[in-house]
Design a protein around this motif. Structure first.
Motif, PDB file in Angstrom:
ATOM      1  N   ARG A 101     -10.112 -18.612   8.924  1.00 36.89           N
ATOM      2  CA  ARG A 101     -11.014 -18.958   7.835  1.00 36.89           C
ATOM      3  C   ARG A 101     -10.810 -18.033   6.639  1.00 36.89           C
ATOM      4  O   ARG A 101     -10.462 -16.877   6.786  1.00 36.89           O
ATOM      5  N   SER A 102     -11.033 -18.603   5.454  1.00 31.49           N
ATOM      6  CA  SER A 102     -11.009 -17.842   4.200  1.00 31.49           C
ATOM      7  C   SER A 102      -9.720 -17.064   4.008  1.00 31.49           C
ATOM      8  O   SER A 102      -9.733 -15.883   3.659  1.00 31.49           O
ATOM      9  N   LEU A 103      -8.582 -17.726   4.246  1.00 30.35           N
ATOM     10  CA  LEU A 103      -7.286 -17.133   3.917  1.00 30.35           C
ATOM     11  C   LEU A 103      -7.057 -17.332   2.420  1.00 30.35           C
ATOM     12  O   LEU A 103      -6.696 -18.415   1.973  1.00 30.35           O
ATOM     13  N   HIS A 104      -7.255 -16.275   1.676  1.00 33.77           N
ATOM     14  CA  HIS A 104      -7.186 -16.354   0.215  1.00 33.77           C
ATOM     15  C   HIS A 104      -5.761 -16.589  -0.266  1.00 33.77           C
ATOM     16  O   HIS A 104      -5.544 -17.238  -1.285  1.00 33.77           O
ATOM     17  N   ASP A 105      -4.785 -16.069   0.471  1.00 37.70           N
ATOM     18  CA  ASP A 105      -3.381 -16.248   0.102  1.00 37.70           C
ATOM     19  C   ASP A 105      -2.561 -16.352   1.380  1.00 37.70           C
ATOM     20  O   ASP A 105      -2.923 -15.769   2.412  1.00 37.70           O
ATOM     21  N   MET A 106      -1.454 -17.094   1.320  1.00 33.00           N
ATOM     22  CA  MET A 106      -0.559 -17.228   2.469  1.00 33.00           C
ATOM     23  C   MET A 106       0.889 -17.145   2.015  1.00 33.00           C
ATOM     24  O   MET A 106       1.226 -17.523   0.893  1.00 33.00           O
ATOM     25  N   GLU A 107       1.735 -16.643   2.895  1.00 33.44           N
ATOM     26  CA  GLU A 107       3.193 -16.727   2.769  1.00 33.44           C
ATOM     27  C   GLU A 107       3.727 -17.195   4.116  1.00 33.44           C
ATOM     28  O   GLU A 107       3.137 -16.891   5.163  1.00 33.44           O
ATOM     29  N   ILE A 108       4.810 -17.944   4.102  1.00 34.30           N
ATOM     30  CA  ILE A 108       5.409 -18.418   5.348  1.00 34.30           C
ATOM     31  C   ILE A 108       6.824 -17.879   5.443  1.00 34.30           C
ATOM     32  O   ILE A 108       7.553 -17.855   4.445  1.00 34.30           O
ATOM     33  N   ARG A 109       7.206 -17.402   6.630  1.00 36.37           N
ATOM     34  CA  ARG A 109       8.514 -16.790   6.819  1.00 36.37           C
ATOM     35  C   ARG A 109       9.106 -17.213   8.163  1.00 36.37           C
ATOM     36  O   ARG A 109       8.393 -17.351   9.168  1.00 36.37           O
ATOM     37  N   GLU A 110      10.428 -17.409   8.166  1.00 35.03           N
ATOM     38  CA  GLU A 110      11.161 -17.642   9.410  1.00 35.03           C
ATOM     39  C   GLU A 110      11.751 -16.312   9.865  1.00 35.03           C
ATOM     40  O   GLU A 110      12.396 -15.601   9.091  1.00 35.03           O
ATOM     41  N   GLU A 111      11.490 -15.956  11.121  1.00 33.45           N
ATOM     42  CA  GLU A 111      11.963 -14.688  11.681  1.00 33.45           C
ATOM     43  C   GLU A 111      12.531 -14.943  13.071  1.00 33.45           C
ATOM     44  O   GLU A 111      11.810 -15.360  13.976  1.00 33.45           O
ATOM     45  N   VAL A 161       6.228 -10.682   1.850  1.00 33.33           N
ATOM     46  CA  VAL A 161       7.078 -10.024   2.842  1.00 33.33           C
ATOM     47  C   VAL A 161       8.493  -9.909   2.282  1.00 33.33           C
ATOM     48  O   VAL A 161       9.050 -10.888   1.770  1.00 33.33           O
ATOM     49  N   ALA A 162       9.074  -8.716   2.390  1.00 32.14           N
ATOM     50  CA  ALA A 162      10.450  -8.485   1.944  1.00 32.14           C
ATOM     51  C   ALA A 162      11.429  -8.905   3.033  1.00 32.14           C
ATOM     52  O   ALA A 162      11.052  -9.148   4.188  1.00 32.14           O
ATOM     53  N   ALA A 163      12.711  -8.955   2.657  1.00 31.49           N
ATOM     54  CA  ALA A 163      13.746  -9.400   3.599  1.00 31.49           C
ATOM     55  C   ALA A 163      13.851  -8.483   4.807  1.00 31.49           C
ATOM     56  O   ALA A 163      14.201  -8.922   5.909  1.00 31.49           O
ATOM     57  N   ARG A 180       1.825  -1.038   1.325  1.00 31.59           N
ATOM     58  CA  ARG A 180       3.107  -1.417   1.927  1.00 31.59           C
ATOM     59  C   ARG A 180       3.118  -0.987   3.387  1.00 31.59           C
ATOM     60  O   ARG A 180       2.821   0.174   3.706  1.00 31.59           O
ATOM     61  N   PHE A 181       3.445  -1.922   4.275  1.00 32.86           N
ATOM     62  CA  PHE A 181       3.526  -1.675   5.711  1.00 32.86           C
ATOM     63  C   PHE A 181       4.924  -2.064   6.192  1.00 32.86           C
ATOM     64  O   PHE A 181       5.593  -2.903   5.575  1.00 32.86           O
ATOM     65  N   ASP A 182       5.347  -1.495   7.320  1.00 30.85           N
ATOM     66  CA  ASP A 182       6.599  -1.989   7.898  1.00 30.85           C
ATOM     67  C   ASP A 182       6.310  -3.244   8.715  1.00 30.85           C
ATOM     68  O   ASP A 182       5.159  -3.698   8.802  1.00 30.85           O
ATOM     69  N   LYS A 183       7.353  -3.825   9.317  1.00 31.63           N
ATOM     70  CA  LYS A 183       7.194  -5.111  10.010  1.00 31.63           C
ATOM     71  C   LYS A 183       6.256  -5.039  11.203  1.00 31.63           C
ATOM     72  O   LYS A 183       5.733  -6.070  11.658  1.00 31.63           O
ATOM     73  N   ASP A 184       6.017  -3.829  11.706  1.00 31.22           N
ATOM     74  CA  ASP A 184       5.113  -3.660  12.841  1.00 31.22           C
ATOM     75  C   ASP A 184       3.695  -3.293  12.423  1.00 31.22           C
ATOM     76  O   ASP A 184       2.835  -3.061  13.273  1.00 31.22           O
ATOM     77  N   GLY A 185       3.469  -3.213  11.104  1.00 36.10           N
ATOM     78  CA  GLY A 185       2.134  -2.907  10.614  1.00 36.10           C
ATOM     79  C   GLY A 185       1.872  -1.445  10.364  1.00 36.10           C
ATOM     80  O   GLY A 185       0.733  -1.062  10.071  1.00 36.10           O
ATOM     81  N   LYS A 186       2.900  -0.594  10.421  1.00 38.57           N
ATOM     82  CA  LYS A 186       2.720   0.827  10.146  1.00 38.57           C
ATOM     83  C   LYS A 186       2.629   1.054   8.643  1.00 38.57           C
ATOM     84  O   LYS A 186       3.461   0.574   7.878  1.00 38.57           O
ATOM     85  N   TYR A 187       1.607   1.783   8.210  1.00 40.10           N
ATOM     86  CA  TYR A 187       1.434   2.081   6.788  1.00 40.10           C
ATOM     87  C   TYR A 187       2.591   2.933   6.278  1.00 40.10           C
ATOM     88  O   TYR A 187       2.977   3.928   6.908  1.00 40.10           O
ATOM     89  N   LEU A 188       3.145   2.538   5.129  1.00 44.71           N
ATOM     90  CA  LEU A 188       4.251   3.280   4.525  1.00 44.71           C
ATOM     91  C   LEU A 188       3.861   3.950   3.217  1.00 44.71           C
ATOM     92  O   LEU A 188       4.177   5.126   3.009  1.00 44.71           O
ATOM     93  N   SER A 189       3.199   3.205   2.342  1.00 44.13           N
ATOM     94  CA  SER A 189       2.875   3.760   1.027  1.00 44.13           C
ATOM     95  C   SER A 189       1.924   2.816   0.303  1.00 44.13           C
ATOM     96  O   SER A 189       1.610   1.720   0.787  1.00 44.13           O
ATOM     97  N   HIS A 190       1.500   3.219  -0.880  1.00 41.87           N
ATOM     98  CA  HIS A 190       0.726   2.347  -1.750  1.00 41.87           C
ATOM     99  C   HIS A 190       1.027   2.700  -3.198  1.00 41.87           C
ATOM    100  O   HIS A 190       1.522   3.791  -3.493  1.00 41.87           O
ATOM    101  N   PHE A 191       0.731   1.778  -4.088  1.00 40.65           N
ATOM    102  CA  PHE A 191       0.934   2.022  -5.510  1.00 40.65           C
ATOM    103  C   PHE A 191      -0.052   1.185  -6.300  1.00 40.65           C
ATOM    104  O   PHE A 191      -0.695   0.278  -5.768  1.00 40.65           O
ATOM    105  N   GLY A 192      -0.144   1.507  -7.606  1.00 38.69           N
ATOM    106  CA  GLY A 192      -1.051   0.771  -8.478  1.00 38.69           C
ATOM    107  C   GLY A 192      -2.456   1.334  -8.446  1.00 38.69           C
ATOM    108  O   GLY A 192      -2.854   2.042  -7.516  1.00 38.69           O
ATOM    109  N   GLU A 193      -3.214   1.002  -9.479  1.00 37.71           N
ATOM    110  CA  GLU A 193      -4.617   1.395  -9.574  1.00 37.71           C
ATOM    111  C   GLU A 193      -5.321   0.464 -10.536  1.00 37.71           C
ATOM    112  O   GLU A 193      -4.685  -0.267 -11.294  1.00 37.71           O
ATOM    113  N   LYS A 194      -6.647   0.494 -10.478  1.00 38.53           N
ATOM    114  CA  LYS A 194      -7.433  -0.400 -11.321  1.00 38.53           C
ATOM    115  C   LYS A 194      -7.498   0.134 -12.745  1.00 38.53           C
ATOM    116  O   LYS A 194      -7.688   1.325 -12.966  1.00 38.53           O
TER     117      LYS A 194
END
Length: 339
Positions: A101-111, A161-163, A180-194
């Motif tokens: 429910r309430s998926l505000h955005d989606m991307e689809i990927r073949e893996e 999702v990146a390649a 930014r997370f890796d493919k397993d969901g590990k936090y890597l970094s963040h950027f940007g601000e309001k």
């Protein structure tokens, strides 16, 4: 009320409902396709696409996205779940459990031979990844405490999702950081601000991987940035590259096909850009200021070929576009590329 009267009342209500539904369906059948756009980006609407046989919406309120799988089936997210349409506009499947429910955005990927949908769940403060076949949830991305930010509110609006499998999740309705997370969901970094500066976001609302360029980069909708909405490019490492285009109204999302990108504007239109980010075509422009950007345009007030709150779009392999309005009745439209 005695039993005979209750029966007659029920019969009367059923008959009235049937007549109204029949009239609604007949009215839908009378609607003619509308041609929109210009040049190589000219489209014809498909009246009634996605509606039930009685002429009413199949999906309920929409504040979501659109993606298409390798078989050509169309997935659109609504408040109550994800609905899967055939190219002809019939609902062939749905995911209605709480996770979808309430998926505000989606991307689809073949893996590795299997398709997955990634979603940003703004009301549920997480990103999610689930299998297209069966819907099994295989990954959740809550606010990463290890970022050290200590946010009081986390409200993701976009995901891509990146390649290499890295996942980008935009906190567009809150901090405007992009995580930014890796493919397993590990936090890597963040950027940007309001903020409203060149390298700040004033509602980082939509985002996708811009495959029009090498190396690939992030294309981000900065919806409320002044002057009145813009797209920006960032590297996959979170470095600002450029301001792509400004003055787009309230750009909500971006979808890439080849050298072209479709950009829904919440005020009621879809803008199509080429690889040089020049405007090629404008679709469905709503000249009514009361309807543009309005969630509460009822189905009875929809106008064929005119949008109200365009929120998501996606291209199929034939160059047709599927567009979702932010809409209380639930609106998704098919636009067929004119030959």
């Amino acid at each position: 009320m005695n039993q005979p009267n209750r029966f007659l009342t029920t019969l009367f209500l059923f008959t009235v409902t049937a007549i109204v539904s029949s009239q609604h369906a007949d009215a839908q059948q009378d609607v003619q396709p509308v041609r929109m756009g210009c040049g190589i980006m000219t489209f014809d609407t498909v009246p009634g696409w996605g509606l039930r046989p009685d002429g009413n919406s199949s999906i309920g309120p929409t504040h979501g996205s659109v993606v298409i799988d390798q078989e050509g089936n169309i997935y659109t997210s609504a408040d109550q779940g994800v609905f899967v349409f055939s190219p002809e506009g019939q609902v062939i499947h749905s995911y209605l459990d709480a996770d979808y429910r309430s998926l505000h955005d989606m991307e689809i990927r073949e893996e590795n031979g299997e398709e997955f949908i990634y979603g940003a769940r703004n009301k549920n403060a997480e990103g999610i990844k689930f299998k297209v076949k069966g819907g099994d949830v295989v990954l959740r991305l809550p606010f990463p405490e290890e970022s050290g930010l200590g946010l009081k509110r986390f409200n993701p609006t976009a995901i891509t999702v990146a390649a290499n499998g890295d996942i980008y999740l935009s906190d567009g309705y809150a901090s405007n950081h992009i995580f930014r997370f890796d493919k397993d969901g590990k936090y890597l970094s963040h950027f940007g601000e309001k903020g409203n500066g060149l390298k700040q976001f004033n509602t980082a609302h939509g985002m996708t991987l811009d495959t029009r360029y090498e190396p690939h980069r992030l294309l981000i909708c900065d919806r409320n940035h002044k002057p009145k909405g813009r797209l920006v490019h960032y590297s996959l490492d979170g470095e600002f590259i450029e301001e792509v285009i400004t003055g787009l109204g309230n750009p909500t999302s971006v979808a890439i096909q080849g050298d072209f990108v479709s950009v829904p504007d919440l005020q009621g239109r879809v803008v199509i850009l080429d690889k040089s980010n020049t405007i090629m075509s404008v679709l469905g422009h709503n000249a009514d200021r009361k309807q543009g950007g309005s969630y509460r345009v009822l189905q009875k007030d929809w106008i064929e070929g005119v949008f109200s709150g365009t929120h998501g779009s996606y291209w199929d392999t034939h160059g047709n576009l599927y567009v979702q309005d932010w809409n209380v009745s639930g609106r998704i439209m098919k636009l067929v590329r004119a030959k």
